[in-house]
Enzyme design. Structure first.
Site, PDB file in Angstrom:
ATOM      1  N   THR A  83       0.878  -1.171   0.000  1.00  0.00           N
ATOM      2  CA  THR A  83       0.000   0.000   0.000  1.00  0.00           C
ATOM      3  C   THR A  83       0.914   1.220   0.000  1.00  0.00           C
ATOM      4  OG1 THR A  83      -0.031   0.143   2.394  1.00  0.00           O
ATOM      5  CG2 THR A  83      -1.771  -1.155   1.372  1.00  0.00           C
TER       6      THR A  83
ATOM      7  N   GLU B 219      -5.771  -3.770  -0.785  1.00  0.00           N
ATOM      8  CA  GLU B 219      -6.120  -4.917   0.053  1.00  0.00           C
ATOM      9  C   GLU B 219      -7.234  -5.763  -0.553  1.00  0.00           C
ATOM     10  OE1 GLU B 219      -5.619  -1.842   0.977  1.00  0.00           O
ATOM     11  OE2 GLU B 219      -4.609  -1.698   2.917  1.00  0.00           O
TER      12      GLU B 219
ATOM     13  N   LYS C 240     -14.439  17.094  10.713  1.00  0.00           N
ATOM     14  CA  LYS C 240     -15.307  17.013  11.892  1.00  0.00           C
ATOM     15  C   LYS C 240     -15.613  18.417  12.381  1.00  0.00           C
ATOM     16  CE  LYS C 240     -13.517  12.519  12.944  1.00  0.00           C
ATOM     17  NZ  LYS C 240     -12.185  12.421  12.352  1.00  0.00           N
TER      18      LYS C 240
ATOM     19  N   TRP D 264     -19.982  15.147  10.966  1.00  0.00           N
ATOM     20  CA  TRP D 264     -19.035  14.874   9.887  1.00  0.00           C
ATOM     21  C   TRP D 264     -19.433  15.589   8.611  1.00  0.00           C
ATOM     22  CZ3 TRP D 264     -17.705   8.917   9.873  1.00  0.00           C
ATOM     23  CH2 TRP D 264     -17.040   8.608  11.079  1.00  0.00           C
TER      24      TRP D 264
HETATM   25  P1  ADP Z   1      -3.692   3.642  -0.907  1.00  0.00           P
HETATM   26  O1  ADP Z   1      -4.682   3.142   0.097  1.00  0.00           O
HETATM   27  O2  ADP Z   1      -2.326   3.230  -0.592  1.00  0.00           O
HETATM   28  O3  ADP Z   1      -3.878   5.071  -1.312  1.00  0.00           O
HETATM   29  P2  ADP Z   1      -5.219   2.209  -2.785  1.00  0.00           P
HETATM   30  O4  ADP Z   1      -5.139   2.301  -4.248  1.00  0.00           O
HETATM   31  O5  ADP Z   1      -5.336   0.897  -2.181  1.00  0.00           O
HETATM   32  O6  ADP Z   1      -3.945   2.902  -2.269  1.00  0.00           O
HETATM   33  O7  ADP Z   1      -6.367   3.176  -2.293  1.00  0.00           O
HETATM   34  C1  ADP Z   1      -7.605   2.695  -1.886  1.00  0.00           C
HETATM   35  C2  ADP Z   1      -8.464   3.836  -1.447  1.00  0.00           C
HETATM   36  O8  ADP Z   1      -8.699   4.743  -2.515  1.00  0.00           O
HETATM   37  C3  ADP Z   1      -9.852   3.416  -1.017  1.00  0.00           C
HETATM   38  O9  ADP Z   1      -9.860   2.941   0.292  1.00  0.00           O
HETATM   39  C4  ADP Z   1     -10.625   4.709  -1.187  1.00  0.00           C
HETATM   40  O10 ADP Z   1     -10.444   5.580  -0.085  1.00  0.00           O
HETATM   41  C5  ADP Z   1      -9.986   5.332  -2.378  1.00  0.00           C
HETATM   42  N1  ADP Z   1     -10.781   5.049  -3.565  1.00  0.00           N
HETATM   43  C6  ADP Z   1     -10.593   4.100  -4.493  1.00  0.00           C
HETATM   44  N2  ADP Z   1     -11.526   4.167  -5.454  1.00  0.00           N
HETATM   45  C7  ADP Z   1     -12.343   5.195  -5.123  1.00  0.00           C
HETATM   46  C8  ADP Z   1     -13.512   5.774  -5.698  1.00  0.00           C
HETATM   47  N3  ADP Z   1     -14.021   5.337  -6.850  1.00  0.00           N
HETATM   48  N4  ADP Z   1     -14.085   6.809  -5.058  1.00  0.00           N
HETATM   49  C9  ADP Z   1     -13.582   7.287  -3.907  1.00  0.00           C
HETATM   50  N5  ADP Z   1     -12.492   6.787  -3.315  1.00  0.00           N
HETATM   51  C10 ADP Z   1     -11.876   5.754  -3.916  1.00  0.00           C
END
Ligand code: ADP
Length: 550
Positions: free
Chosen positions: A194, A339, A447, A452
């Site tokens: 990640t 993940e 917040k 929120w």
């Molecule tokens: P990192 O967590 O390391 O930035 P990831 O690619 O695994 O890399 O990121 C996943 C996160 O990206 C998700 O948990 C979410 O917060 C965000 N995310 C992914 N796709 C979307 C989407 N279509 N809309 C909003 N947030 C998104």
């Protein structure tokens, strides 16, 4: 995990493990002449067939065996999207070793950290990254040799790298007599860290089984809908969660594969899309900005490009509207994470939505979408109690399924599951039809006075303003309300807008108390290694910022 009980009567089907090598074998046998086209870092376009790809992947697997790579050992790549990278996807995992894709946009120290953490035995890299490898090589303690993914002619005459091998030499030196080994489908196949916005990066270790199931599910019509009629460009990098599984789902579907290499600017992408008859693509919102601008500014239309999946961060509704209404490209909003291999949900309409007015349909398409089969999800409150699917109540989003991590590589972070569910760190609503909408990442939620405020909503509205190119909404300290929203905005070149005008533009579109207290304009926003705005950096930068309302 405790094993599941066995029935006294078991099914009588072949016990064939779900292995990654079977995908490329299938494509080579059943779609043998379908093409893989790659823009090389050397500059030219390379093209060959699935049959040739499989043969070369097998030779590379053979070469890895010759180099002494054992089952389960990690082999790293630092490379763009291209055919040699694709060969390694199959050679490494197919031989039983573990493919570790590294994001070259990470800080060199972080690269060295994850190479050592993964104990990578060999590291394959594209010519572009030679200076980077020269800088980190001495710190990569477990790497026996580095392999330049090119031919002899492109090998440097002098280098600081102690042991440097040539990719094409390795392939040329092996025979054709390697057969893909068969082994347990739960064996580790690939490893992706990640991006680690907080703390050190953590590794998600995928298995052959999880990768295959994810590939099947993501290719389905209700998900990415990939078929042998398609020509597919994964703009999303192969070092970003395995390019969302496309290097597996595309050959499995028999589609043509088109790799853009390092040329991700609007003009290069447009030319590639046109010359290769591209029908489908995938990428994060920021990469589409360049392509859309290029097309609009030059009055261009796409001849064949008709569908794209956008995910990784929220697709701004204004971007979706432009693609659909002006460029005739349908947008599938996708959500997932490292993940989750990564796909969890995809946006789309069901038959009952087809008679709805366009605006209503658009609202459904803007949601992050419906779970694909294999993924279950729920939203919970702070005490872990499940919340209703009414499209309004928001809570922490939990997921489970066969391609979702049960823990991190080397147990980094300890027990991550909660009663068998993985907490995503996202905050979302789910409507009665099962459509999920992300309001925020829990880290980014603002917040204000104990309530929120979802930053994504505010950003989406701001980005619908014609003078706004990019917008990020962050919480800034406020003496009375704890935090209040503030917009950080990049203007479109040659366009003007004031903070007051933007606030006025948001009025009526969100609750009054969600209106940003301040708007600041910047030249650029800090972008992370996976093309996402780094809100933690922005929060840090504006920690002492005094709001006009404070
Ligand atoms: P990192 O967590 O390391 O930035 P990831 O690619 O695994 O890399 O990121 C996943 C996160 O990206 C998700 O948990 C979410 O917060 C965000 N995310 C992914 N796709 C979307 C989407 N279509 N809309 C909003 N947030 C998104």
């Amino acid at each position: 995990m405790t094993p599941y009980p066995k029935s006294p009567v078991m099914g009588q089907m072949m016990d064939q493990p779900l292995l990654i090598s079977s995908i490329i074998e299938f494509a080579a046998r059943h779609y043998s002449s379908n093409e893989i086209v790659s823009r090389r870092v050397e500059g030219d376009l390379h093209r060959y067939t699935y049959r040739e790809c499989e043969a070369r992947a097998r030779r590379m697997a053979h070469a890895l065996q010759g180099l002494g790579v054992q089952m389960g050992e990690r082999v790293a790549t630092l490379a763009w999207n291209g055919y040699r990278h694709m060969e390694l996807y199959y050679a490494v995992s197919g031989s039983g070793a573990v493919l570790h894709t590294i994001n070259p946009r990470l800080h060199p120290e972080q690269i060295a950290y994850i190479v050592n953490h993964a104990e990578d035995q060999y590291l394959f890299f594209d010519l572009t990254f030679l200076p980077l490898i020269e800088a980190v090589a001495a710190h990569c303690k477990t790497v026996k040799s580095f392999v330049l993914m090119s031919d002899r002619a492109h090998m440097p005459t002098e280098t600081k790298i102690a042991s440097l091998l040539c990719y094409e030499d390795l392939i040329a030196a092996t025979g054709d007599d390697y057969a893909w080994p068969q082994f347990d489908e739960n064996s580790a196949a690939s490893l992706c860290y990640t991006s680690g916005t907080t703390g050190n990066p953590k590794g998600a270790l995928y298995s052959h089984r999880s990768t295959l199931l994810h590939a099947y599910a993501s290719a389905m019509p209700g998900a990415l809908n990939v078929s042998s009629k398609d020509s597919v460009v994964p703009v999303v990098p192969m070092f970003h969660v395995n390019a969302w599984g496309l290097p597996y789902s595309v050959p499995l579907s028999g589609a043509k594969m088109v790799f853009p290499g390092a040329a991700l600017d609007g003009k290069s992408l447009y030319e590639l899309f046109e010359s290769e008859g591209v029908t489908f693509s995938a990428g994060v919102p920021t990469v589409w900005l360049g392509l859309i601008n290029h097309a609009l500014q030059n009055n261009l239309k796409f001849s064949t490009f008709r569908r794209t999946v956008i995910g990784g961060s929220a697709c701004p509704p204004a971007m979706m509207d432009t693609l659909i209404d002006k460029l005739d490209v349908h947008v599938i909003h996708g959500w997932g994470m490292t993940e989750m291999s990564p796909l969890g949900t995809t946006g789309g309409l069901q038959s009952k939505h087809l008679a709805l007015p366009k605006e209503e349909q658009r609202k459904i398409l803007q949601k992050q979408g419906h779970a694909i089969f294999g993924v279950d999800m729920k939203i919970v409150n702070d005490d872990g109690e499940e919340l209703p699917w009414d499209g309004e109540t928001y809570g922490h989003l939990y997921v489970k399924g066969p391609w979702i991590v049960s823990g991190y590589f080397r147990d980094e972070g300890g027990d991550v599951l909660k009663d068998g569910w993985f907490p995503t760190g996202d905050v979302a609503t789910i409507d009665p039809d099962g459509y999920m909408q992300i309001t925020d990442r829990s880290k980014d939620v603002i917040k204000s006075g104990g309530e929120w405020i979802g930053s994504i909503d505010i950003e989406n509205i701001a980005m619908a303003h014609p003078a706004v190119l990019q917008a990020a909404c962050i919480g800034v300290a406020h003496p009375k309300w704890d935090e209040r929203p503030m917009l950080v905005v990049v203007k479109r070149p040659g366009q003007e807008v004031s903070g007051e005008e933007l606030r006025g533009f948001c009025e009526g579109k969100i609750a009054k108390w969600w209106l940003p207290d301040d708007v600041v304009f910047v030249e650029a926003l800090p972008m992370g290694a996976t093309g996402k705005i780094q809100k933690n950096k922005l929060r840090e930068q504006y920690r002492e910022h005094k709001l006009p309302t404070a």
